[in-house]
Write a protein that holds these residues in place. Structure first.
Motif, short mmCIF file in Angstrom:
data_model
loop_
_atom_site.label_atom_id
_atom_site.label_comp_id
_atom_site.label_asym_id
_atom_site.label_seq_id
_atom_site.Cartn_x
_atom_site.Cartn_y
_atom_site.Cartn_z
N ALA A 47 0.86 -1.19 0.00
CA ALA A 47 0.00 0.00 0.00
C ALA A 47 0.90 1.24 0.00
N VAL A 48 0.86 2.00 -1.08
CA VAL A 48 1.78 3.13 -1.23
C VAL A 48 1.16 4.39 -0.62
N SER A 49 1.71 4.78 0.52
CA SER A 49 1.10 5.84 1.34
C SER A 49 1.83 7.17 1.24
N LYS A 50 2.73 7.31 0.28
CA LYS A 50 3.45 8.59 0.11
C LYS A 50 2.48 9.75 0.00
N THR A 51 2.85 10.85 0.58
CA THR A 51 2.10 12.13 0.65
C THR A 51 0.93 12.09 1.64
N GLU A 70 6.77 3.70 0.73
CA GLU A 70 6.99 5.15 0.78
C GLU A 70 8.13 5.47 -0.18
N ASN A 71 8.14 6.70 -0.71
CA ASN A 71 9.22 7.02 -1.64
C ASN A 71 10.22 8.04 -1.12
N ARG A 72 10.02 8.55 0.09
CA ARG A 72 10.99 9.50 0.64
C ARG A 72 11.36 9.12 2.07
N LEU A 94 10.89 0.85 0.90
CA LEU A 94 11.30 2.09 0.23
C LEU A 94 11.23 1.86 -1.28
N ILE A 95 10.35 2.64 -1.94
CA ILE A 95 10.14 2.44 -3.38
C ILE A 95 10.60 3.65 -4.19
N GLY A 96 11.17 4.66 -3.53
CA GLY A 96 11.64 5.86 -4.23
C GLY A 96 13.16 5.88 -4.28
N LEU A 176 13.71 -7.79 -8.89
CA LEU A 176 13.83 -6.61 -9.73
C LEU A 176 12.56 -5.76 -9.64
N MET A 177 12.73 -4.46 -9.87
CA MET A 177 11.61 -3.53 -9.83
C MET A 177 11.65 -2.66 -11.08
N CYS A 178 10.47 -2.30 -11.62
CA CYS A 178 10.44 -1.33 -12.72
C CYS A 178 9.21 -0.44 -12.63
N ILE A 179 9.32 0.71 -13.28
CA ILE A 179 8.19 1.63 -13.48
C ILE A 179 8.16 1.91 -14.99
N PRO A 180 7.24 1.27 -15.72
CA PRO A 180 7.23 1.46 -17.18
C PRO A 180 6.94 2.92 -17.54
N GLY A 208 3.82 -3.11 -11.23
CA GLY A 208 2.37 -2.92 -11.24
C GLY A 208 1.98 -1.88 -10.21
N MET A 209 1.19 -0.88 -10.66
CA MET A 209 0.69 0.17 -9.79
C MET A 209 -0.84 0.21 -9.94
N SER A 210 -1.48 1.29 -9.46
CA SER A 210 -2.96 1.30 -9.49
C SER A 210 -3.54 0.98 -10.87
N ALA A 211 -2.94 1.53 -11.91
CA ALA A 211 -3.53 1.42 -13.25
C ALA A 211 -3.26 0.07 -13.92
N VAL A 224 2.96 -5.88 -5.83
CA VAL A 224 2.32 -4.79 -6.56
C VAL A 224 2.26 -3.57 -5.64
N ARG A 225 2.52 -2.40 -6.21
CA ARG A 225 2.63 -1.16 -5.43
C ARG A 225 1.44 -0.27 -5.76
N VAL A 226 0.45 -0.27 -4.88
CA VAL A 226 -0.82 0.39 -5.19
C VAL A 226 -1.03 1.58 -4.26
N GLY A 227 -1.12 2.78 -4.85
CA GLY A 227 -1.30 3.99 -4.06
C GLY A 227 -2.69 4.58 -4.23
N SER A 228 -2.89 5.31 -5.32
CA SER A 228 -4.11 6.11 -5.48
C SER A 228 -5.39 5.28 -5.50
N ALA A 229 -5.36 4.06 -6.00
CA ALA A 229 -6.59 3.24 -6.00
C ALA A 229 -7.04 2.92 -4.58
N SER A 233 -6.59 10.17 -4.72
CA SER A 233 -5.57 10.92 -5.46
C SER A 233 -4.71 11.69 -4.47
N ARG A 234 -3.45 11.84 -4.83
CA ARG A 234 -2.51 12.46 -3.90
C ARG A 234 -2.70 13.98 -3.87
N PRO A 235 -2.58 14.54 -2.65
CA PRO A 235 -2.79 15.98 -2.48
C PRO A 235 -1.79 16.82 -3.28
#
Ligand code: PLP
Length: 238
Positions: A47-51, A70-72, A94-96, A176-180, A208-211, A224-229, A233-235
């Motif tokens: 669950a990606v809780s950044k911001t 989290e990314n920071r 840590l994903i950032g 391994l990790m990627c962000i297409p 894999g992210m929300s989309a 899978v790294r799911v934030g906004s779903a 949406s992030r502030p």
């Protein structure tokens, strides 16, 4: 799911919505695992809780989620010690991108690091892990789209970098990790990441992210790294 009737992604999460949002994502993951003929236990939801602040994260913990991303580093230091004091057994990823001057803080706070992408950070992490007596699993980030602005080792340099991280730095490389690239269809990027992992005997794939987490599960994602779903949406931009 949202009582205001708005799209579930348009507003941040409240206490009463958290169980339904989480259940919705869990059932989408279950369905994707069934479709791909994979065991549900083979996929971890991060669950990606950044911001988002502790007051928005807590309802998701209360609803049963234990693994967060989290990314920071600094932002995480400000909210996770308090949350961990309230709930045992949380796992923080840590994903950032990581700077080597933050390696000590990252090793102290996180349980898994997804973004190792250059020798300097690999050796800084290895040194901190031995200093702190904390041996964390790490993912190596691969820039599958070779985007100049994006972090990650290039696909053609991945095998050598994986070997260096394992053999020279002595890191516990789990996958391994990627962000297409945002403008690309993601499946070929996930397939490329899976192929590099396969030929290097790496069991885990953070993709894999929300989309696109369902597509990623079809291509073998284990994380899978799911934030906004989940959180809305992030502030502000992460
Ligand atoms: C923000 C972020 C995510 C989550 O993205 P969503 O589209 O909100 O699900 C996943 N991975 C990384 C590396 C991120 O920075």
């Amino acid at each position: 799911m949202n009582r205001s009737g708005a799209n579930a992604q348009s507003a941040s999460i409240t206490h009463s919505e958290a169980p339904a949002r989480l259940a919705g994502i869990q059932s989408a993951i279950e369905q994707a695992c069934r479709d791909a003929n994979r065991a549900r236990e083979a996929v971890t939801l991060i669950a990606v809780s950044k911001t988002f602040g502790a007051e928005e994260i807590w309802p998701v913990i209360a609803a049963g989620q234990r693994v967060f991303g989290e990314n920071r580093v600094q932002e995480s230091q400000a909210k996770w010690p308090e949350l961990r004091a309230r709930q045992a057994g949380l796992e923080l990823h840590l994903i950032g991108p990581l700077q080597s001057n933050k390696a000590a803080d990252a090793v102290a706070l996180f349980d898994v690091i997804h973004t190792v992408d250059r020798p300097k950070i690999a050796y800084a992490l290895a040194e901190e892990m031995s200093r702190q007596g904390r041996r964390l699993p790490v993912f190596i980030q691969v820039n599958t789209g070779a985007e100049p602005q994006k972090a990650g080792v290039l696909p053609e340099a991945a095998d050598a970098f994986i070997a260096e991280c394992r053999e020279k730095a002595g890191l516990d490389v789990c996958g391994l990790m990627c962000i297409p690239p945002a403008e690309d269809v993601p499946a070929p990027h996930f397939a490329l990441l899976a192929e590099i992992a396969r030929r290097n005997d790496l069991p885990d794939l953070s993709m894999g992210m929300s989309a696109d987490f369902e597509v990623a599960i079809h291509q073998g994602a284990t994380h899978v790294r799911v934030g906004s779903a989940l959180f809305g949406s992030r502030p502000r931009p992460a």
